[in-house]
Design a protein around this motif. Sequence first.
Motif, short mmCIF file in Angstrom:
data_model
loop_
_atom_site.label_atom_id
_atom_site.label_comp_id
_atom_site.label_asym_id
_atom_site.label_seq_id
_atom_site.Cartn_x
_atom_site.Cartn_y
_atom_site.Cartn_z
N ARG A 1 -2.58 7.67 -11.37
CA ARG A 1 -1.84 6.59 -12.04
C ARG A 1 -2.35 6.36 -13.46
N ARG A 2 -3.65 6.40 -13.63
CA ARG A 2 -4.24 6.23 -14.96
C ARG A 2 -3.74 7.32 -15.91
N ARG B 1 -12.56 6.68 -9.46
CA ARG B 1 -12.13 5.31 -9.17
C ARG B 1 -10.93 5.27 -8.23
N GLN B 2 -10.51 6.43 -7.75
CA GLN B 2 -9.38 6.54 -6.82
C GLN B 2 -8.05 6.17 -7.48
N ASP B 3 -7.99 6.20 -8.81
CA ASP B 3 -6.73 5.84 -9.47
C ASP B 3 -6.41 6.84 -10.59
#
Length: 279
Positions: free
Chosen positions: A89-90, A84-86
């Motif tokens: 951060r996740r 999810r390209q995150d």
Amino acid sequence: MELLSPKVDFVFKRIFGTEENKDILVSFLNAVFEDSGQPLIADVEILDPFLHKDALLDKESVLDVKARTESGMLVDVEVQLWNRQDIERRTLYYWAKLFESQLGEGHGYWELHKAVTINVVDFNCIPTDQYHSTFHLREDRTGIQFSDLEEIHFVELRKLKEQSVGLERRLVRWMLFFMAKSREQLEALAEMDPAIKKAKTTLEFLSQDEEARRLYEQRLKWKMTYEAEIHGAKEEGRFEERKKVASNLLRMGLPVEQVAEGTGLSREEVEAIQKELVQ
């Protein structure tokens, strides 16, 4: 009957996140810790061992496995199929929530235990060739570790090369369990490792259960729908950006053909933008 994939979070939680299978979770965690030279554990307490149906049918929910070891260390394991390209951060957010969850009212900071997040991902995300990466907070120049309370692991399934690592490493065997394409492959792994044998039995039982299969397929459908929605939103965002660029180029007097070529929009789309400008 085709086996369900243990890489799907719903199945992963049913195999590793139940009280009766906590010995399987201990084996997997020790495979990760062993591979990175961390101390092994003897036992875990499964936190939130129940699979809530509302969460299962929510396409945005995260079905992870949380546990507390005999020393008080907290561990959170999450499986991700799609990028999810995150993920960075996740991961930081989930680790922080896990660490913060220990401190209730009236408790002191000295009561905080180590918190570990483990991501098992079916895509490449760390810019190295190694399939298992371990992170700690360290000083940039000296490499001195800030504390031993934070630890993050990435297990990247697609980077595993069976022929170059062999099956003697426990983590390799577990990674192959997640990626197995046939019952024969699973059988071979089960013969080498009692914990994988029990996980295989659980997987076969789930695969034959009609309700489990229905929920599995529904979970997959929700996940795919969610990914499509996110992709669509991103595409729409890029389209809006291209429209802005096209508008600017048309105002500068560039011909439609040139604007279409420069922005990637079709001739019809650029002509529609041109009509909006003259209205």
